[in-house]
Design a protein around this motif. Structure first.
Motif, PDB file in Angstrom:
ATOM      1  N   SER A  91      -7.304   1.815   4.830  1.00  0.00           N
ATOM      2  CA  SER A  91      -5.904   1.440   4.607  1.00  0.00           C
ATOM      3  C   SER A  91      -5.455   0.487   5.708  1.00  0.00           C
ATOM      4  O   SER A  91      -5.365   0.865   6.872  1.00  0.00           O
ATOM      5  CB  SER A  91      -5.001   2.683   4.600  1.00  0.00           C
ATOM      6  N   ALA A 142       0.262  13.572   1.304  1.00  0.00           N
ATOM      7  CA  ALA A 142       1.359  12.616   1.138  1.00  0.00           C
ATOM      8  C   ALA A 142       0.998  11.490   0.173  1.00  0.00           C
ATOM      9  O   ALA A 142       1.845  10.647  -0.130  1.00  0.00           O
ATOM     10  CB  ALA A 142       1.748  12.037   2.495  1.00  0.00           C
ATOM     11  N   LYS A 143      -0.267  11.476  -0.278  1.00  0.00           N
ATOM     12  CA  LYS A 143      -0.768  10.420  -1.174  1.00  0.00           C
ATOM     13  C   LYS A 143      -0.642   9.030  -0.529  1.00  0.00           C
ATOM     14  O   LYS A 143      -0.319   8.040  -1.192  1.00  0.00           O
ATOM     15  CB  LYS A 143      -0.044  10.459  -2.516  1.00  0.00           C
ATOM     16  N   TRP A 144      -0.893   8.988   0.769  1.00  0.00           N
ATOM     17  CA  TRP A 144      -0.820   7.722   1.497  1.00  0.00           C
ATOM     18  C   TRP A 144      -2.118   6.927   1.399  1.00  0.00           C
ATOM     19  O   TRP A 144      -2.122   5.713   1.610  1.00  0.00           O
ATOM     20  CB  TRP A 144      -0.499   7.982   2.966  1.00  0.00           C
ATOM     21  N   ALA A 183       1.354   4.145   1.584  1.00  0.00           N
ATOM     22  CA  ALA A 183       1.920   4.861   2.732  1.00  0.00           C
ATOM     23  C   ALA A 183       3.392   4.491   2.921  1.00  0.00           C
ATOM     24  O   ALA A 183       3.773   3.319   2.811  1.00  0.00           O
ATOM     25  CB  ALA A 183       1.130   4.546   3.991  1.00  0.00           C
ATOM     26  N   THR A 184       4.239   5.484   3.209  1.00  0.00           N
ATOM     27  CA  THR A 184       5.686   5.282   3.328  1.00  0.00           C
ATOM     28  C   THR A 184       6.018   4.518   4.608  1.00  0.00           C
ATOM     29  O   THR A 184       5.783   5.012   5.722  1.00  0.00           O
ATOM     30  CB  THR A 184       6.412   6.639   3.334  1.00  0.00           C
ATOM     31  N   THR A 185       6.610   3.334   4.432  1.00  0.00           N
ATOM     32  CA  THR A 185       6.829   2.429   5.563  1.00  0.00           C
ATOM     33  C   THR A 185       7.734   3.041   6.632  1.00  0.00           C
ATOM     34  O   THR A 185       7.440   2.941   7.833  1.00  0.00           O
ATOM     35  CB  THR A 185       7.432   1.103   5.073  1.00  0.00           C
ATOM     36  N   ILE A 209      -1.764   1.675   7.169  1.00  0.00           N
ATOM     37  CA  ILE A 209      -1.789   2.781   8.128  1.00  0.00           C
ATOM     38  C   ILE A 209      -2.381   2.319   9.451  1.00  0.00           C
ATOM     39  O   ILE A 209      -1.865   2.633  10.529  1.00  0.00           O
ATOM     40  CB  ILE A 209      -2.586   3.970   7.560  1.00  0.00           C
ATOM     41  N   GLU A 230       0.849  -1.192   0.000  1.00  0.00           N
ATOM     42  CA  GLU A 230       0.000   0.000   0.000  1.00  0.00           C
ATOM     43  C   GLU A 230       0.891   1.250   0.000  1.00  0.00           C
ATOM     44  O   GLU A 230       2.035   1.204   0.450  1.00  0.00           O
ATOM     45  CB  GLU A 230      -0.933  -0.013   1.218  1.00  0.00           C
ATOM     46  N   TYR A 279      -2.510  12.794   5.207  1.00  0.00           N
ATOM     47  CA  TYR A 279      -2.571  11.614   4.336  1.00  0.00           C
ATOM     48  C   TYR A 279      -2.851  11.920   2.860  1.00  0.00           C
ATOM     49  O   TYR A 279      -2.163  11.381   1.983  1.00  0.00           O
ATOM     50  CB  TYR A 279      -3.586  10.607   4.873  1.00  0.00           C
ATOM     51  N   LEU A 296       5.826   5.967   8.652  1.00  0.00           N
ATOM     52  CA  LEU A 296       4.605   5.658   9.411  1.00  0.00           C
ATOM     53  C   LEU A 296       4.813   5.525  10.915  1.00  0.00           C
ATOM     54  O   LEU A 296       3.990   6.031  11.699  1.00  0.00           O
ATOM     55  CB  LEU A 296       3.944   4.391   8.858  1.00  0.00           C
TER      56      LEU A 296
END
Length: 289
Positions: free
Chosen positions: A234, A69-71, A36-38, A237, A34, A66, A41
């Motif tokens: 998500s 950041a396009k998460w 979101a930046t691992t 997240i 997905e 979110y 997070l």
């Protein structure tokens, strides 16, 4: 009474954890892919819920962060806002609800009303177009900013003495909490709205807190179970906030005795208004196109 309330909080949150873990296991190969930046997070989860423990809305901060950041997509944002805060909010409730200073009938009616609203809401939210959700989220950002401003300038009364509600006040409060529980599902946080309502009804602030915390933890757990079943959130997240977000809560509760949030509140207000204006402009441009 305290034991019963805390027991119910644990029970309903275990229900959410069961559905969430089952969903994670079914989609374990997709979770880490997905957007979101691992690496970011853990830090964002920790900070968001550290600040949330001091009264700065996690719904508001996450809504500002979110999408930028396009998460997570706008379509899945309402579900994510609910599911990500279930476990951290439960940790807050278990840490802070140590004394019940409110009439049990008032507490029960308010919590049940919020839970019913939260249960019904997700079935309608998942059917809404992304642009409609974006409009509601924009409204939620503005409301959150205004509520923080209202608290800073003491526009929200906080000098009530009552420990119970009855008659039209109890009925009106229940109707409003039903609406707030439903609004959670479209990304508009209910905590500040609940606080303003119970204060306006003349309740003592110490009596208002169990209502706010109880309504929040029960309503978001109820709605989040629905979002998990509908797969409209998500997973990544929610997984990180359910672990690192709780750490933020525990640090705030047990290690940080005081925090000057005044400057942070002004910063959050600016970020919220900027995000709301940006989202409104993007909607306008899309409409013109």
């Amino acid at each position: 009474m305290i034991k019963i309330l805390l027991g119910l909080i644990v029970l309903i949150n275990l229900g959410f954890v069961f559905y969430f873990i089952r969903d994670l296991l079914r989609h374990r190969s997709d979770v880490m892919s997905e957007p979101a930046t691992t690496w970011a997070l853990p830090f964002s989860s920790f900070i968001i819920f550290l600040l949330s423990t001091f009264g700065i809305s996690d719904f508001a901060i996450s809504t500002a962060l979110y999408p930028k950041a396009k998460w997570v997509s706008i379509k899945k944002l309402p579900g994510t806002l609910n599911t990500q805060c279930v476990v951290p909010v439960a940790a807050m409730a278990l840490s802070y609800i140590t004394a019940i200073t409110v009439d049990i009938k008032t507490l029960a009616v308010c919590i049940i009303a919020a839970v019913i609203g939260a249960y019904i809401g997700p079935r309608f939210v998942v059917k809404l177009p992304a642009n409609t959700i974006k409009k509601f989220v924009t409204a939620g950002l503005i409301i959150a900013a205004l509520m923080i401003l209202a608290g800073k300038f003491n526009w929200i009364p906080a000098n009530g003495t009552a420990t119970s509600l009855s008659g039209w006040k109890l009925m009106l409060t229940a109707i409003l909490l039903f609406i707030y529980g439903a609004l959670n599902n479209i990304g508009i946080g209910s905590y500040a709205l609940t606080m303003a309502t119970v204060y306006a009804m003349g309740l003592n602030p110490s009596a208002a807190f169990p209502i706010m915390m109880g309504a929040a933890t029960f309503s978001v757990s109820t709605s989040s179970i629905q979002f998990v079943k509908l797969a409209d959130y998500s997973r990544k997240i929610t997984l990180f906030t359910s672990t690192f977000g709780v750490l933020g809560v525990l640090v705030a509760v047990f290690f940080v005795k005081s925090l000057d949030t005044s400057m942070l509140q002004w910063l959050v207000i600016i970020v919220l208004l900027y995000s709301a204006i940006s989202m409104a402009l993007s909607l306008r441009q899309k409409g013109e196109a």
